[in-house]
Design a protein around this motif. Structure first.
Motif, short mmCIF file in Angstrom:
data_model
loop_
_atom_site.label_atom_id
_atom_site.label_comp_id
_atom_site.label_asym_id
_atom_site.label_seq_id
_atom_site.Cartn_x
_atom_site.Cartn_y
_atom_site.Cartn_z
N SER A 73 -8.09 -5.17 -2.63
CA SER A 73 -8.28 -4.61 -3.96
C SER A 73 -8.67 -5.71 -4.94
CB SER A 73 -6.99 -3.95 -4.45
OG SER A 73 -7.09 -3.61 -5.81
N VAL B 216 -7.16 0.75 -2.32
CA VAL B 216 -7.78 0.59 -1.00
C VAL B 216 -7.82 1.96 -0.34
CG1 VAL B 216 -7.54 -0.43 1.29
CG2 VAL B 216 -7.07 -1.80 -0.74
N ARG B 217 -8.99 2.36 0.17
CA ARG B 217 -9.20 3.72 0.67
C ARG B 217 -8.73 3.88 2.11
NH1 ARG B 217 -14.44 6.54 0.04
NH2 ARG B 217 -15.00 5.18 1.79
N LEU C 40 -9.01 -5.46 4.22
CA LEU C 40 -9.38 -4.56 3.13
C LEU C 40 -8.61 -5.02 1.91
CD1 LEU C 40 -11.32 -2.26 3.91
CD2 LEU C 40 -9.81 -2.81 5.82
N VAL D 25 -2.61 -2.69 -4.77
CA VAL D 25 -3.56 -2.43 -3.69
C VAL D 25 -3.72 -0.93 -3.41
CG1 VAL D 25 -3.19 -4.67 -2.60
CG2 VAL D 25 -1.76 -2.73 -1.92
N ILE E 41 -4.09 -5.31 4.57
CA ILE E 41 -4.36 -4.76 3.24
C ILE E 41 -3.87 -5.78 2.23
CG2 ILE E 41 -3.90 -2.85 1.66
CD1 ILE E 41 -3.36 -1.21 4.34
N ASP F 96 -11.55 3.63 4.61
CA ASP F 96 -12.00 2.28 4.96
C ASP F 96 -11.05 1.63 5.96
OD1 ASP F 96 -14.14 2.57 3.25
OD2 ASP F 96 -13.10 1.65 1.54
N TRP G 58 0.86 -1.18 0.00
CA TRP G 58 0.00 0.00 0.00
C TRP G 58 0.90 1.23 0.00
CZ3 TRP G 58 -3.15 2.50 4.42
CH2 TRP G 58 -4.34 3.02 3.92
#
Length: 367
Positions: free
Chosen positions: A310, A337-338, A308, A334, A288, A341, A203
């Motif tokens: 993607s 991914v917010r 979380l 990835v 993540i 979130d 990430w």
């Protein structure tokens, strides 16, 4: 629940082949626990790497001893690596002299690992097998997309060992906590781990930094961990944060990291070994993940762990379908991914745990 095959008779010594990384070992622990329960009198010898020997020495668990596998193409080393034939010869001579009653292969589909397992000379052999691999005495199919915990448990069941636990657990010993206390001052800590062996699973550091700042605003202290090649990612996170963060890259041994993670309020990490280790010592985690890795390696329960992920299947640079082939690009898969979130899941886990981090050290601990 898996139904175990009948147990083998007269099993006093078991070899388990799994010479790879931290996360790979941890997802194998439930299979090792099953073997320990089924064959309580047997010595379980992990055929692994030097880090297994160092980390597991003196640590309670299902493994009695570690034998370090020499560099072998496709077994603990890249397929195109140059083998150390003298070391291999000595290793197999010693292993055959051990007279293993059972050899269990939980290292891939068997193209390289099954010949290796057969060369141990065990009375019985059990393991995973793809169609192109040599057969063992007992073979379990190896589809690529299968959760690694369940894959290991299925192999153990084929060896006569019924499951006894589903979630991996790793014991924390005094030296772990003592090392962590020497390096990290007391406080309520959240650990960010922005690295991963595969850059595509990372990430972006600026997103980790935003998460770190939001957690610092809640009164938590932020530590950022990593080793070796992960240093640029760690430094980027620390530099991008407005709040102070503790850079722990290469400052803790694996034991010290275990101590730190076990006394932290929360760990937020890419899909990599430290996330698995945090879960195994009982710490809540936000992971993540790329969607394919969710199938293979996500936490098996949700009460203390959030995932979380993607759905990115195609390389953002060249459009290659990475479920079918690997392209040469190492961009993040990835990145979409917010942050919002991740924070939502982090705050929910902290609330469920009362935001009560355990102090990591006592007076005199230093940064």
């Amino acid at each position: 629940m898996l139904t175990a095959a009948p147990r083998f008779d007269g099993v006093n010594k078991i070899a388990v082949l799994r010479p790879n990384a931290l996360g790979d070992y941890i997802v194998t622990v439930p299979a090792l626990e099953a073997l320990r329960a089924a064959y309580p009198q047997a010595e379980i010898v992990l055929l692994g790497k030097a880090w297994h020997r160092d980390f597991l020495s003196g640590r309670p668990g299902p493994v009695d001893r570690v034998e370090v596998v020499p560099p072998t193409p496709g077994v603990g080393a890249p397929e195109d690596s140059v083998p150390d034939t003298a070391a291999q010869r000595d290793f197999f001579e010693r292993m055959r002299a051990e007279r293993f009653d059972l050899a269990v292969q939980v290292y891939g589909g068997g193209r390289y690992s099954n010949p290796f397992t057969l060369a141990l000379g065990a009375r019985h052999t059990v393991g995973s097998r793809t169609p192109d691999a040599l057969p063992l005495e007992v073979n379990v199919p190896y589809p690529f997309y299968r959760h690694e915990v369940l894959r290991g448990l299925e192999v153990a069941a084929a060896a006569g060992a019924a499951p006894v636990v589903l979630e991996p657990r790793v014991a924390v010993i005094n030296s772990d906590l003592e090392e962590a206390a020497r390096v990290v001052a007391p406080g309520k800590w959240v650990v960010l781990h922005p690295g991963a062996s595969d850059p595509r699973r990372r990430w972006p550091p600026e997103k980790f930094a935003r998460v770190g700042d939001a957690l610092a605003e809640r009164g938590l202290q932020v530590a950022v961990t990593g080793t070796g090649s992960e240093r640029p990612a760690v430094e980027a996170v620390v530099a991008a944060m407005r709040a102070p963060a503790l850079n722990l890259c290469d400052r803790l041994s694996l034991g010290g990291l275990t101590g730190l993670l076990s006394r932290s309020a929360l760990v937020i990490s890419n899909d990599t070994g430290p996330r698995h280790l945090a879960g195994a010592v009982g710490t809540p985690t936000v992971g993540i993940y790329w969607c394919g890795n969710v199938i293979n390696a996500a936490p098996v329960t949700a009460a203390r762990h959030a995932v979380l992920f993607s759905w990115q299947l195609y390389c953002p640079v060249c459009g290659t379908d990475t479920t079918r082939s690997r392209c040469e690009h190492d961009v993040s898969f990835v990145a979409d991914v917010r942050v919002e979130d991740v924070l939502e899941e982090a705050f929910a886990l902290l609330e469920r745990s009362g935001q009560d981090a355990h102090p990591i050290g006592g007076p005199g601990s230093s940064r």
